[in-house]
Design a protein around this motif. Structure first.
Motif, PDB file in Angstrom:
ATOM      1  N   TYR A 192      63.171  42.742  27.861  1.00  0.00           N
ATOM      2  CA  TYR A 192      63.678  43.096  26.496  1.00  0.00           C
ATOM      3  C   TYR A 192      63.549  41.874  25.117  1.00  0.00           C
ATOM      4  CZ  TYR A 192      65.806  43.587  22.247  1.00  0.00           C
ATOM      5  OH  TYR A 192      66.334  43.345  20.488  1.00  0.00           O
ATOM      6  N   LYS A 193      63.353  40.292  26.166  1.00  0.00           N
ATOM      7  CA  LYS A 193      62.835  39.183  25.207  1.00  0.00           C
ATOM      8  C   LYS A 193      61.565  39.329  25.506  1.00  0.00           C
ATOM      9  CE  LYS A 193      63.928  35.266  23.993  1.00  0.00           C
ATOM     10  NZ  LYS A 193      65.202  34.948  23.012  1.00  0.00           N
ATOM     11  N   GLY A 194      60.636  39.975  26.177  1.00  0.00           N
ATOM     12  CA  GLY A 194      59.054  40.344  26.346  1.00  0.00           C
ATOM     13  C   GLY A 194      58.702  40.543  25.138  1.00  0.00           C
ATOM     14  N   GLY A 247      49.090  40.592  25.878  1.00  0.00           N
ATOM     15  CA  GLY A 247      49.103  41.862  27.312  1.00  0.00           C
ATOM     16  C   GLY A 247      51.107  41.177  27.855  1.00  0.00           C
ATOM     17  N   PHE A 248      51.034  41.662  29.186  1.00  0.00           N
ATOM     18  CA  PHE A 248      52.391  41.510  30.361  1.00  0.00           C
ATOM     19  C   PHE A 248      52.266  41.583  31.566  1.00  0.00           C
ATOM     20  CE2 PHE A 248      56.544  41.724  31.037  1.00  0.00           C
ATOM     21  CZ  PHE A 248      57.523  41.649  29.764  1.00  0.00           C
ATOM     22  N   ASP A 249      52.822  40.490  32.292  1.00  0.00           N
ATOM     23  CA  ASP A 249      52.272  40.315  33.515  1.00  0.00           C
ATOM     24  C   ASP A 249      52.473  38.405  33.444  1.00  0.00           C
ATOM     25  OD1 ASP A 249      53.225  42.930  34.276  1.00  0.00           O
ATOM     26  OD2 ASP A 249      51.467  43.256  34.756  1.00  0.00           O
ATOM     27  N   GLY A 250      50.900  38.260  33.624  1.00  0.00           N
ATOM     28  CA  GLY A 250      50.671  36.671  33.679  1.00  0.00           C
ATOM     29  C   GLY A 250      49.647  36.346  34.994  1.00  0.00           C
ATOM     30  N   THR A 254      49.442  36.718  26.961  1.00  0.00           N
ATOM     31  CA  THR A 254      50.402  37.112  27.939  1.00  0.00           C
ATOM     32  C   THR A 254      52.205  36.944  27.205  1.00  0.00           C
ATOM     33  OG1 THR A 254      50.484  38.809  29.876  1.00  0.00           O
ATOM     34  CG2 THR A 254      49.722  36.506  29.844  1.00  0.00           C
ATOM     35  N   ILE A 255      52.659  37.979  27.981  1.00  0.00           N
ATOM     36  CA  ILE A 255      53.738  37.150  28.613  1.00  0.00           C
ATOM     37  C   ILE A 255      53.937  37.157  29.959  1.00  0.00           C
ATOM     38  CG2 ILE A 255      55.824  38.261  28.372  1.00  0.00           C
ATOM     39  CD1 ILE A 255      55.751  37.892  25.533  1.00  0.00           C
ATOM     40  N   LEU A 298      56.020  33.225  26.936  1.00  0.00           N
ATOM     41  CA  LEU A 298      55.109  33.582  26.274  1.00  0.00           C
ATOM     42  C   LEU A 298      53.818  32.251  26.510  1.00  0.00           C
ATOM     43  CD1 LEU A 298      53.617  34.856  23.390  1.00  0.00           C
ATOM     44  CD2 LEU A 298      54.781  33.439  21.559  1.00  0.00           C
ATOM     45  N   ILE A 299      52.642  32.852  26.972  1.00  0.00           N
ATOM     46  CA  ILE A 299      51.554  32.504  27.001  1.00  0.00           C
ATOM     47  C   ILE A 299      50.696  32.380  26.439  1.00  0.00           C
ATOM     48  CG2 ILE A 299      50.036  31.266  28.330  1.00  0.00           C
ATOM     49  CD1 ILE A 299      51.966  30.813  29.422  1.00  0.00           C
ATOM     50  N   GLU A 300      51.020  31.960  24.817  1.00  0.00           N
ATOM     51  CA  GLU A 300      49.644  32.193  23.882  1.00  0.00           C
ATOM     52  C   GLU A 300      48.072  32.003  23.750  1.00  0.00           C
ATOM     53  OE1 GLU A 300      50.030  31.511  19.284  1.00  0.00           O
ATOM     54  OE2 GLU A 300      49.384  32.995  19.332  1.00  0.00           O
ATOM     55  N   LYS A 301      47.266  32.515  23.651  1.00  0.00           N
ATOM     56  CA  LYS A 301      45.817  32.066  24.657  1.00  0.00           C
ATOM     57  C   LYS A 301      44.692  32.739  23.147  1.00  0.00           C
ATOM     58  CE  LYS A 301      45.824  30.052  28.568  1.00  0.00           C
ATOM     59  NZ  LYS A 301      45.629  31.141  29.649  1.00  0.00           N
ATOM     60  N   GLU A 302      43.597  33.360  23.272  1.00  0.00           N
ATOM     61  CA  GLU A 302      43.059  33.014  22.400  1.00  0.00           C
ATOM     62  C   GLU A 302      42.971  34.493  21.106  1.00  0.00           C
ATOM     63  OE1 GLU A 302      38.725  31.149  23.901  1.00  0.00           O
ATOM     64  OE2 GLU A 302      38.826  33.610  24.255  1.00  0.00           O
TER      65      GLU A 302
END
Lengths: 329, 329
Positions: free
Chosen positions: A157-159, A268-271, A284-285, A319-323
């Motif tokens: 949910y948070k993701g 995205g999601f997973d990492g 991605t999350i 949360l990993i923010e990239k390009e």
DNA sequence: CACCATATGTTAACCGGTTAACATCTTAAA
DNA sequence: TTTAAGATGTTAACCGGTTAACATATGGTG
């Protein structure tokens, strides 16, 4: 294959004595131990685990049922699960359900017949009652099955919320969520909830499409993404429910000439590890995959040992923010 | 768990009779079969495979030792191997060696103790003699161990040749080969041979660097690729020994501003499914992964059944040209 | 009627370990 | 010197199946 009898004969003692050495029970002189171990070495003896398991009613085998080991998310779950299990003296029997009901059912029966000590369910296409009648320690990943079966999951949910908020914050006006199968009652569905609550709260235009109806078919992703952009050419934000689907979105954007992140932003999601090779670099999350796998195995072993375990085990996402979400502040 | 005794009592027959029904031996009336099957159903009975295996000296379990299930190549090998094995009535015990000698050794012993019927070795870090003393049906993937152990592999030499020729044909003047571990005596090493023979024949400048010395560490790839371009800024062609490494090359090219395919052309190896999401689309040498996996399982089962199997099983590779080698005809 | 295929039963051994119960002998401590 | 712990042994049951050997009863066929 040498048996315990061969060892006993070689040392000139009874099998009982050898068994005692093997299991370190009763009084044993250092000298005897040495002689027994040496004989084992010489005969290349390994105790037959089938026989031991049969007697002990414990196989030290864990069944792992997942949809598809070749999907990077499950591949990573598997290696970490196996690694931790091995450390704890357990082996992993691998089952790929391909999200096929009858196959999943057959696998459950096979695992029971094989006397596994417990099952980690990463695939759950059956009805709740089927799982409740398994009568074996179980841990599920990403799905809540009943009051008695513990589950491990990241905070989907948070993701969903984090991803959606980021897209809105980065200026997106019409956002699509490409979700996984919503009918399987997965906790992953709460990504959808997080998405919906957020777009509703901020009154943002949105679309939802569903994938993974019959397994993880990459061809299916292609069709869905193509259709999505054809029907909604004005989309400027996509929250995909896996990094693989996000990659498919990027591919389609490239094909139809939409720039990322300028025209469309993607989360995205997973990492997953291979996600780092996606271009442009994917925001991605990140799920704590290693931790999920380890926790699942740990909870299972605890149950096997008769320990009470917490039912709900929600691990944090990041949360990993990239390009793919840069710009338009 | 219900036992055969419970079933026998419920039906009012002897365990021998139930066992006969289970194994379909001797004369059995339809009526009896029906009653026995019904009782099994009612008791939710599953024959204990440990007991059966112990008696039959056959577990119907295959050990699969690979370096890392989360690496896409092995993930794909695993799902296809599992799928075929399941069809043939075999289960898969999963072992990840992480290319660690002692772990691999321990796994082999564990598999023997678990009475697996055979082992598929996709990891082989030990000395040949260790494998020869296993004394169990074995099939190796990508490595030639001895005269008696069959192996399955794709035509790596041909792959190396195809990749290198393509780069030369597309105008590359200085080519690097990023190889896997060359010391493990893998057949994959012949990619290197194919590369060397080709660059030598066409008198092309070349460089070779080696990866995967201690497992599949993506961080290691980054370092190696960065160093490679730093030391050889004039490279215009790269033949990477996996699609993942090729992806790392593309990432580095992007970082240091080299255009692909204009400045540098890249060919990968494997043809993994997630490879299709690499940007620009990757030219690669596709291995017949499904066929490799299936063949390995088939050869193993044939051996288990006492059938003679061919020692050498080389399957064809296929060049798939996409964007990373376009232009400069 | 004799004979044989069909259908089932009983008993016991076996697969390779583990374990309880009980016996025997040595050695060291009380 | 008694006593107890230490160090082994023997025997047999057990885990849950499979199987061989042999017995018995029924029914159909030549």
């Amino acid at each position: 294959m040498a048996t315990i009898k061969d060892v006993a004969e070689r040392v000139g003692v009874s099998v009982t004595t050898v068994s005692r050495v093997l299991n370190n029970r009763g009084y044993l002189s250092e000298d005897l131990k040495r002689r027994v171990y040496q004989a084992m070495e010489e005969l290349n003896y390994q105790p037959n685990e089938l026989a031991r398991s049969l007697f002990r009613k414990k196989s030290n085998i864990i069944g792992l049922i997942i949809p598809d080991i070749s999907h990077p998310f499950f591949g990573e779950i598997a290696i970490h699960a196996e690694s931790y299990a091995y450390k704890k003296g357990y082996k992993i029997l691998l089952c790929n359900s391909r999200l096929n009901k009858s196959k999943e059912k057959e696998y459950i029966n096979m695992l029971k017949a094989s006397q596994v000590d417990g099952i980690i369910m990463g695939s759950h296409t059956l009805d709740t009652k089927e799982y409740n009648s398994i009568n074996l320690p179980i841990v599920t990943i990403d799905r809540q099955l009943s009051d008695s079966i513990p589950y491990v999951s990241s905070d989907h949910y948070k993701g969903g919320e984090l991803a959606t908020k980021l897209l809105i914050q980065r200026g997106c006006k019409k956002i699509a969520h490409i979700s996984g199968n919503l009918k399987l009652h997965l906790l992953a569905k709460t990504r959808y909830d997080g998405f919906m609550d957020t777009v509703t709260k901020f009154q943002i235009l949105h679309v939802v499409v569903e994938t993974d109806l019959n397994g993880f078919k990459y061809e299916e992703y292609e069709q869905i993404v193509t259709d999505l952009f054809r029907e909604h050419p004005d989309l400027d934000g996509i929250f995909a429910s896996s990094d693989i689907i996000a990659a498919q979105v990027l591919k389609e954007c490239r094909r139809i000439g939409k720039r990322v992140p300028e025209d469309v932003k993607v989360v995205g999601f997973d990492g997953i590890r291979v996600g780092e090779y996606i271009t442009p670099e994917l925001t991605t999350i990140q799920q704590p995959i290693k931790d999920i796998a380890k926790t699942a195995v740990k909870l299972l072993i605890d149950q096997i040992n008769g320990t009470e375990v917490p039912r709900e085990n929600i691990l944090p996402v990041k949360l990993i923010e990239k390009e793919t979400t840069l710009g338009n502040e």
